[in-house]
Design a protein around this motif. Structure first.
Motif, PDB file in Angstrom:
ATOM      1  N   ASP A 162      39.230  18.064  -7.091  1.00  0.00           N
ATOM      2  CA  ASP A 162      37.964  17.813  -7.618  1.00  0.00           C
ATOM      3  C   ASP A 162      38.147  17.801  -9.210  1.00  0.00           C
ATOM      4  N   TRP A 163      38.856  18.937  -9.638  1.00  0.00           N
ATOM      5  CA  TRP A 163      38.899  19.129 -11.154  1.00  0.00           C
ATOM      6  C   TRP A 163      39.505  17.830 -11.822  1.00  0.00           C
ATOM      7  N   TYR A 203      28.105  19.107 -13.678  1.00  0.00           N
ATOM      8  CA  TYR A 203      29.488  19.202 -14.061  1.00  0.00           C
ATOM      9  C   TYR A 203      30.072  18.114 -15.056  1.00  0.00           C
ATOM     10  N   ILE A 210      31.163  18.652 -18.937  1.00  0.00           N
ATOM     11  CA  ILE A 210      32.490  18.326 -19.253  1.00  0.00           C
ATOM     12  C   ILE A 210      32.449  17.194 -20.396  1.00  0.00           C
ATOM     13  N   TRP A 237      34.836  24.369  -7.134  1.00  0.00           N
ATOM     14  CA  TRP A 237      35.707  22.972  -6.994  1.00  0.00           C
ATOM     15  C   TRP A 237      36.577  23.263  -5.889  1.00  0.00           C
TER      16      TRP A 237
END
Length: 304
Positions: free
Chosen positions: A213-214, A39, A43, A209
């Motif tokens: 977490d995001w 991730y 991202i 998530w």
């Protein structure tokens, strides 16, 4: 290669300070290590692509060069995988002690890749940093497998840093970051079946998530990866790779100081921490002096 200005070294320490914060983010994010790497790099790929589009930066890279950059991205992914794998198989102390060899590896890898002579003082300073981190983290025996993984991670860290130093001569930091993060994310995704089959106790891959977490992932990918990684690649145009990796050894020191600020009394500092920190700081401060002395000695020989 230029020796770099005081501003460059100050910016480098700021980047290392940001990377020190990643340890705290790792505690705040619920995702396991490999999923976190996937991730984070995924991202980051989207983030740097958006920045390049908004700033109208060229993404065009020839296929042969793209393969080289992607190959370094795989090394970066493996570097992070081995790092987290080491911590899982042993302890954080053993892992960080192994990672202390990055500057020592660089002292050997950089001359081999760039076909230059090995500098004795870089080897000596690398060994000095190792002694400092061993004092800080109170090295533990009996974890040779975990230590081996950390040593592999450190070697890969030194290798991709040196290779990035060469790539900066032909590509922008944005191009390098974009394609390295993309290939690192793809490799992490392809590595997941192996990870699930051999490196877990049957726990399924965690895709979801949880909670905040995001938000923490956006900080990790945006600030600690896109910004910090791009700036570090740009600094490689002006600073020696060994000097950069030597300074990066301060990352765990900064990380512990930040952890004290965030978590308070739960993070206790021992006398060994201050002693080890002093050893590392001395090695970082000595390097520019020795490097200047070495260049001056060579200049004197040429004149004479």
């Amino acid at each position: 290669m230029q020796s770099g200005s005081f501003k460059d070294y100050l910016l480098l320490h700021f980047i290392v300070l940001i990377w020190g914060f990643t340890a705290i983010l790792g505690l705040l994010i619920s995702l396991p290590s490999l999923e976190l790497v996937f991730y984070r790099t995924g991202i980051a790929t989207i983030g740097v692509a958006l920045v390049m589009i908004l700033r109208k930066k060229s993404m065009i890279v020839t296929p042969p060069e793209l393969l080289k950059i992607a190959g370094v991205g795989v090394l970066i992914s493996l570097h992070w995988i081995f790092f987290f794998w080491s911590a899982r198989l042993s302890t954080a102390s053993v892992c960080l002690a192994g990672m202390a060899t990055t500057s020592l590896w660089t002292a050997f890898v950089e001359p081999m890749v760039n076909r230059t002579k090995i500098k004795w003082y870089e080897v000596a300073l690398g060994l000095m940093v190792i002694s400092g981190l061993l004092v800080i983290f109170q090295f533990e025996t009996g974890y040779w497998v975990g230590l081996s993984m950390a040593l592999m991670s450190a070697f890969l860290g030194a290798l991709f840093s040196v290779l990035n130093g060469r790539l900066t001569l032909r590509h922008t930091p944005y191009q390098i970051t974009l394609y390295e993060m993309a290939s690192a994310s793809l490799f992490a995704l392809l590595f997941m079946p192996i990870y699930a089959a051999f490196l877990t106790d049957g726990t399924p891959i965690q895709w979801a998530w949880r909670g905040m977490d995001w938000f923490w992932l956006l900080i990790l990918a945006g600030v600690c990866t896109v910004y910090a990684f791009s700036v570090s690649v740009d600094l490689m145009k002006r600073l020696p790779v060994f000097s950069i990796n030597l300074t990066i050894n301060l990352e765990p020191v900064y990380g512990i100081l930040l952890a004290v600020m965030v978590f308070g009394e739960s993070e206790k500092m021992t006398p060994q921490f201050y002693l080890g920190t002093l050893i590392i700081l001395i090695s970082v401060l000595i390097y520019p002096v020795l490097n200047y002395w070495n260049k001056r000695r060579k200049t004197t020989k040429v004149i004479s």
